[in-house]
Enzyme design. Structure first.
Site, PDB file in Angstrom:
ATOM      1  N   ASP A  85       0.633  -0.955   0.136  1.00  0.00           N
ATOM      2  CA  ASP A  85       0.225  -0.147   0.224  1.00  0.00           C
ATOM      3  C   ASP A  85       0.920   1.442  -0.089  1.00  0.00           C
ATOM      4  O   ASP A  85       1.999   1.137   0.311  1.00  0.00           O
ATOM      5  CB  ASP A  85      -0.860   0.017   1.206  1.00  0.00           C
ATOM      6  CG  ASP A  85      -2.279   0.950   1.092  1.00  0.00           C
ATOM      7  OD1 ASP A  85      -2.922   0.806   2.133  1.00  0.00           O
ATOM      8  OD2 ASP A  85      -2.110   1.680  -0.011  1.00  0.00           O
ATOM      9  N   GLY A  99      -4.895   7.844   4.151  1.00  0.00           N
ATOM     10  CA  GLY A  99      -6.283   8.152   4.103  1.00  0.00           C
ATOM     11  C   GLY A  99      -6.718   9.122   3.120  1.00  0.00           C
ATOM     12  O   GLY A  99      -7.768   9.824   2.833  1.00  0.00           O
ATOM     13  N   GLU A 107      -7.784  -0.099   4.453  1.00  0.00           N
ATOM     14  CA  GLU A 107      -6.667  -0.247   4.624  1.00  0.00           C
ATOM     15  C   GLU A 107      -6.030  -0.661   5.671  1.00  0.00           C
ATOM     16  O   GLU A 107      -5.259  -1.517   5.968  1.00  0.00           O
ATOM     17  CB  GLU A 107      -5.978   1.241   4.055  1.00  0.00           C
ATOM     18  CG  GLU A 107      -6.222   1.359   2.655  1.00  0.00           C
ATOM     19  CD  GLU A 107      -5.731   2.773   2.490  1.00  0.00           C
ATOM     20  OE1 GLU A 107      -5.482   3.787   3.347  1.00  0.00           O
ATOM     21  OE2 GLU A 107      -5.495   3.123   1.282  1.00  0.00           O
ATOM     22  N   LYS A 125       6.725  11.767  -0.128  1.00  0.00           N
ATOM     23  CA  LYS A 125       6.022  11.396   1.062  1.00  0.00           C
ATOM     24  C   LYS A 125       7.075  11.222   2.476  1.00  0.00           C
ATOM     25  O   LYS A 125       6.423  11.117   3.478  1.00  0.00           O
ATOM     26  CB  LYS A 125       5.295   9.867   0.754  1.00  0.00           C
ATOM     27  CG  LYS A 125       4.586   9.963  -0.512  1.00  0.00           C
ATOM     28  CD  LYS A 125       3.279  10.801  -0.577  1.00  0.00           C
ATOM     29  CE  LYS A 125       2.607  10.840  -1.788  1.00  0.00           C
ATOM     30  NZ  LYS A 125       2.091   9.424  -1.908  1.00  0.00           N
TER      31      LYS A 125
HETATM   32  O1  DER Z   1      -5.255   6.890   0.766  1.00  0.00           O
HETATM   33  C1  DER Z   1      -4.100   6.292   1.052  1.00  0.00           C
HETATM   34  O2  DER Z   1      -3.838   5.731   2.177  1.00  0.00           O
HETATM   35  C2  DER Z   1      -3.329   6.023  -0.261  1.00  0.00           C
HETATM   36  O3  DER Z   1      -2.496   4.898   0.154  1.00  0.00           O
HETATM   37  C3  DER Z   1      -2.656   7.459  -0.363  1.00  0.00           C
HETATM   38  O4  DER Z   1      -2.070   7.672   0.998  1.00  0.00           O
HETATM   39  C4  DER Z   1      -1.391   7.141  -1.404  1.00  0.00           C
HETATM   40  O5  DER Z   1      -2.033   7.536  -2.436  1.00  0.00           O
HETATM   41  P1  DER Z   1      -0.995   8.093  -3.742  1.00  0.00           P
HETATM   42  O6  DER Z   1      -0.303   6.687  -3.931  1.00  0.00           O
HETATM   43  O7  DER Z   1      -1.998   8.351  -4.769  1.00  0.00           O
HETATM   44  O8  DER Z   1      -0.067   9.180  -3.523  1.00  0.00           O
END
Ligand code: DER
Length: 223
Positions: A85, A99, A107, A125
């Protein structure tokens, strides 16, 4: 585009990371978001090498099916070996804010059932401290104002994510204006608020491996 190339690169790295562990019985936990979408699209070519996947959102379930991958009900499979994820933020202790895509409850559920959480993320990130990204929380609609007031007492500035209903029929508040110095403690504190279904701090159950897309390629960090 550049960020998208990094997302694609970490998705490929995740596939390289797990490929040797796949067998015909393997059930994968698959998260949500644009980085995971690249992973799902790559995973389609390997669908005959594992059994299927548990998805953390209806959107991911649909995308898995479009890639010919069997989507399984979490209640019909045991603990999962792997969960892949993304994250909105991840710190040096592999604690995350998640989120952004409003999928945080499922998740967190699938992550809780998974042995090994592989986070795939681009370098934007990576943060020294969680909280620049507004913290998403999922709330029971009738409790939205009550929960908002409780988060104000904690120092947050709650903003209702208008027009969004989660897969579970709930609503989202995004909590602004507070850096999170102790993610584990704040996760516990938020869990205590009645009407607050899930908070987007993943500290008690953070990631185990981080595949980080950078300009120089993919970095692999193990907790
Ligand atoms: O909503 C979530 O937790 C998704 O994993 C998000 O955090 C990551 O989204 P992205 O890969 O589009 O940046």
């Amino acid at each position: 585009r550049h960020q998208d190339e990094m997302k694609r690169a970490v998705a490929q790295a995740a596939l390289d990371e797990i490929r040797a562990q796949l067998d015909r019985q393997t059930v994968l936990g698959v998260g949500s978001g644009s980085t995971v979408n690249h992973f799902i699209d790559l995973l389609g070519d390997y669908r005959h090498y594992f059994d299927g996947a548990v998805a953390s959102s209806e959107a991911s379930a649909e995308r898995l099916r479009r890639n010919g991958i069997t989507v399984l009900d979490l209640n019909s499979v045991g603990p999962l070996p792997l969960y892949i994820d993304g994250a909105d933020e991840i710190d040096d202790d592999f604690c995350m804010i998640k989120g952004g895509g409003a999928a945080l409850t499922r998740e967190k559920i699938v992550a809780a059932c998974s042995e090994h959480f592989i986070c795939i993320a681009d370098q934007t990130k990576r943060v020294p401290q969680l909280g620049t990204f507004p913290l998403p929380i999922e709330v029971i609609p009738m409790a939205r104002s009550h929960v908002a007031r409780q988060t104000v007492l904690l120092g947050f500035d709650p903003v209702y994510r208008e027009g969004v209903i989660t897969d579970n029929g709930n609503q989202i508040l995004d909590l602004h204006s507070l850096m999170i110095e102790d993610p584990g403690a704040m996760e516990t504190r938020l869990n205590d608020i009645t009407g607050l279904v899930t908070n987007g701090i993943f500290a008690h159950r953070g990631a185990d491996t981080l595949l980080l897309g950078t300009e120089l390629g993919v970095e692999r960090h193990v907790r």
